[in-house]
Design a protein around this motif. Structure first.
Motif, PDB file in Angstrom:
ATOM      1  N   ASP A   1       0.822  -1.199   0.000  1.00  0.00           N
ATOM      2  CA  ASP A   1       0.000   0.000   0.000  1.00  0.00           C
ATOM      3  C   ASP A   1       0.869   1.267   0.000  1.00  0.00           C
ATOM      4  O   ASP A   1       0.540   2.261  -0.640  1.00  0.00           O
ATOM      5  CB  ASP A   1      -0.939  -0.011   1.219  1.00  0.00           C
ATOM      6  N   ALA A   2       2.016   1.194   0.710  1.00  0.00           N
ATOM      7  CA  ALA A   2       2.935   2.337   0.739  1.00  0.00           C
ATOM      8  C   ALA A   2       3.493   2.577  -0.664  1.00  0.00           C
ATOM      9  O   ALA A   2       3.602   3.722  -1.121  1.00  0.00           O
ATOM     10  CB  ALA A   2       4.065   2.082   1.718  1.00  0.00           C
ATOM     11  N   GLY A   3       3.817   1.490  -1.361  1.00  0.00           N
ATOM     12  CA  GLY A   3       4.308   1.606  -2.739  1.00  0.00           C
ATOM     13  C   GLY A   3       3.251   2.235  -3.640  1.00  0.00           C
ATOM     14  O   GLY A   3       3.552   3.090  -4.479  1.00  0.00           O
ATOM     15  N   HIS A   4       2.003   1.828  -3.408  1.00  0.00           N
ATOM     16  CA  HIS A   4       0.899   2.357  -4.198  1.00  0.00           C
ATOM     17  C   HIS A   4       0.707   3.847  -3.908  1.00  0.00           C
ATOM     18  O   HIS A   4       0.471   4.643  -4.813  1.00  0.00           O
ATOM     19  CB  HIS A   4      -0.379   1.583  -3.869  1.00  0.00           C
ATOM     20  N   ASN A   5       0.847   4.236  -2.639  1.00  0.00           N
ATOM     21  CA  ASN A   5       0.719   5.647  -2.278  1.00  0.00           C
ATOM     22  C   ASN A   5       1.849   6.491  -2.864  1.00  0.00           C
ATOM     23  O   ASN A   5       1.678   7.676  -3.131  1.00  0.00           O
ATOM     24  CB  ASN A   5       0.681   5.812  -0.755  1.00  0.00           C
TER      25      ASN A   5
ATOM     26  N   ILE B   1      -5.405   5.886   8.724  1.00  0.00           N
ATOM     27  CA  ILE B   1      -4.757   7.191   8.538  1.00  0.00           C
ATOM     28  C   ILE B   1      -4.719   7.496   7.040  1.00  0.00           C
ATOM     29  O   ILE B   1      -4.928   8.635   6.605  1.00  0.00           O
ATOM     30  CB  ILE B   1      -3.317   7.196   9.112  1.00  0.00           C
ATOM     31  N   GLY B   2      -4.473   6.447   6.230  1.00  0.00           N
ATOM     32  CA  GLY B   2      -4.440   6.593   4.769  1.00  0.00           C
ATOM     33  C   GLY B   2      -5.759   7.111   4.214  1.00  0.00           C
ATOM     34  O   GLY B   2      -5.772   7.939   3.294  1.00  0.00           O
ATOM     35  N   ILE B   3      -6.867   6.633   4.782  1.00  0.00           N
ATOM     36  CA  ILE B   3      -8.186   7.107   4.325  1.00  0.00           C
ATOM     37  C   ILE B   3      -8.280   8.622   4.537  1.00  0.00           C
ATOM     38  O   ILE B   3      -8.704   9.361   3.653  1.00  0.00           O
ATOM     39  CB  ILE B   3      -9.341   6.421   5.092  1.00  0.00           C
TER      40      ILE B   3
ATOM     41  N   HIS C   1      -7.018   9.791  -8.742  1.00  0.00           N
ATOM     42  CA  HIS C   1      -5.878   9.091  -8.144  1.00  0.00           C
ATOM     43  C   HIS C   1      -6.026   9.035  -6.621  1.00  0.00           C
ATOM     44  O   HIS C   1      -5.833   7.991  -5.995  1.00  0.00           O
ATOM     45  CB  HIS C   1      -4.599   9.848  -8.512  1.00  0.00           C
ATOM     46  N   MET C   2      -6.402  10.188  -6.024  1.00  0.00           N
ATOM     47  CA  MET C   2      -6.523  10.248  -4.565  1.00  0.00           C
ATOM     48  C   MET C   2      -7.764   9.496  -4.066  1.00  0.00           C
ATOM     49  O   MET C   2      -7.716   8.807  -3.057  1.00  0.00           O
ATOM     50  CB  MET C   2      -6.603  11.709  -4.102  1.00  0.00           C
ATOM     51  N   ALA C   3      -8.877   9.643  -4.799  1.00  0.00           N
ATOM     52  CA  ALA C   3     -10.114   8.956  -4.390  1.00  0.00           C
ATOM     53  C   ALA C   3      -9.913   7.440  -4.471  1.00  0.00           C
ATOM     54  O   ALA C   3     -10.373   6.686  -3.604  1.00  0.00           O
ATOM     55  CB  ALA C   3     -11.266   9.388  -5.292  1.00  0.00           C
ATOM     56  N   ALA C   4      -9.198   6.992  -5.516  1.00  0.00           N
ATOM     57  CA  ALA C   4      -8.918   5.556  -5.676  1.00  0.00           C
ATOM     58  C   ALA C   4      -8.127   5.054  -4.484  1.00  0.00           C
ATOM     59  O   ALA C   4      -8.397   3.979  -3.936  1.00  0.00           O
ATOM     60  CB  ALA C   4      -8.126   5.320  -6.969  1.00  0.00           C
ATOM     61  N   ASP C   5      -7.171   5.855  -4.034  1.00  0.00           N
ATOM     62  CA  ASP C   5      -6.360   5.438  -2.906  1.00  0.00           C
ATOM     63  C   ASP C   5      -7.103   5.406  -1.596  1.00  0.00           C
ATOM     64  O   ASP C   5      -6.851   4.569  -0.752  1.00  0.00           O
ATOM     65  CB  ASP C   5      -5.185   6.397  -2.756  1.00  0.00           C
TER      66      ASP C   5
ATOM     67  N   SER D   1      -7.330   2.169   0.783  1.00  0.00           N
ATOM     68  CA  SER D   1      -7.061   2.186   2.233  1.00  0.00           C
ATOM     69  C   SER D   1      -8.278   1.701   3.015  1.00  0.00           C
ATOM     70  O   SER D   1      -8.144   0.959   3.996  1.00  0.00           O
ATOM     71  CB  SER D   1      -6.691   3.602   2.692  1.00  0.00           C
ATOM     72  N   ALA D   2      -9.483   2.108   2.558  1.00  0.00           N
ATOM     73  CA  ALA D   2     -10.712   1.660   3.227  1.00  0.00           C
ATOM     74  C   ALA D   2     -10.830   0.143   3.135  1.00  0.00           C
ATOM     75  O   ALA D   2     -11.208  -0.530   4.099  1.00  0.00           O
ATOM     76  CB  ALA D   2     -11.927   2.334   2.595  1.00  0.00           C
TER      77      ALA D   2
END
Length: 310
Positions: free
Chosen positions: A60-64, A140-142, A168-172, A176-177
């Protein structure tokens, strides 16, 4: 063929100033805050992933991190678009926003591929069941991703480049959710398959959104008529102007993700109507179709006009 090319009526200049002067500074702040928030979160999440040995958190960190890249690309496009025209780039670098939105759509698809690959592998080799720690960090990511997405929410309808950053941000936030829900569900039931299933469902939703963005930005890159403009309606509006017998060589294309351009030849047998007519025609195009840059060529005889209507 007596041709008069006339550009940039007064209607264009005023409308243009109101439409774009405040936007750059506003988005600069949103991009800067978004990149800072996401970089900080990548460091926290990546560090936690290494600390507790969670593949899910590291992935997930890589994806962020791809988000930070996506925001940087969109910001770069918006910044380049503000460069003044030169003799080489006579429109300036406005179409950078189109290239940035296209790059963002492709980046999202690459990130999606990584999520799907990771999910499929986890069916075969379930990761160590993530506890509530994973859920807490993903929560926290959400917050980070939703906050960033909301900064771009207002501009997403009028500008495809801003929509790319928003998606991009909404997808992330959705990813995270999913990690939070999967973490809690696995903690409660012990069923390891929940994690990859949730990831695949989210991937399918993101793909649906990204596909639309990719199609629209590809059309723009190929100089298609922008989606909000009806070609036939513009053709009819120009044809209804007083003294116009025929309209041909009508071209409408996007100079950037927010600015359409138009060129057209108007056959006016009664003779050239003067500058006031051109100013009014351009004001009409700006008011009715939000076309700020229009170049109209008046022709008084039909010679050489038989080459297609396009």
């Amino acid at each position: 063929m007596s041709g008069h090319a006339h550009t940039h009526a007064h209607g264009h200049d005023h409308g243009h100033a109101h439409g774009h002067s405040h936007a750059p500074a506003r988005w600069d702040r949103a991009f800067a805050i978004g990149i800072a928030l996401n970089l900080a979160y990548v460091l926290v999440e990546g560090g936690a992933g290494l600390w507790i040995g969670s593949v899910a958190l590291l992935a997930d960190a890589g994806h962020n991190l791809s988000d930070v890249l996506g925001l940087a690309v969109a910001w770069g496009g918006a910044t380049l678009a503000r460069k003044r025209p030169s003799k080489r780039f006579t429109y300036g670098l406005k179409s950078s926003t189109i290239l940035a939105a296209l790059a963002n759509a492709l980046l999202l698809l690459v990130a999606l591929g990584a999520i799907v690959l990771e999910s499929v592998q986890r069916f075969w080799q379930p990761a160590a069941i993530p506890g509530l720690t994973v859920s807490a960090i993903a929560a926290i990511g959400i917050l980070v991703n939703t906050a960033t997405a909301l900064m771009f929410a207002r501009g997403r309808k009028g500008d495809v480049n801003i929509r790319g950053a928003y998606l991009h941000m909404a997808a992330d936030a959705a990813v995270s959710a999913g990690v939070v829900v999967a973490g809690i569900a696995i903690w409660a039931t012990g069923a390891g398959w929940i994690d990859p299933v949730v990831s695949l469902v989210i991937a399918a939703l993101i793909f649906w959104q990204t596909w639309g963005l990719l199609r629209e930005t590809t059309e723009m890159a190929l100089n298609a008529v922008p989606r909000g403009i009806d070609y036939d309606a513009v053709l009819a509006a120009l044809g209804e102007l007083p003294g116009v017998a025929r309209v041909h060589h009508l071209h409408i294309w996007p100079m950037s993700t927010t600015e359409p351009v138009l060129t057209a030849h108007l056959l006016m047998p009664a003779g050239h109507p003067g500058d006031a007519f051109l100013n009014e025609a351009q004001a009409m195009l700006h008011a009715r179709f939000a076309i700020g840059h229009a170049t109209l060529q008046v022709e008084t005889d039909g010679a050489g006009c038989g080459v297609g209507a396009g």
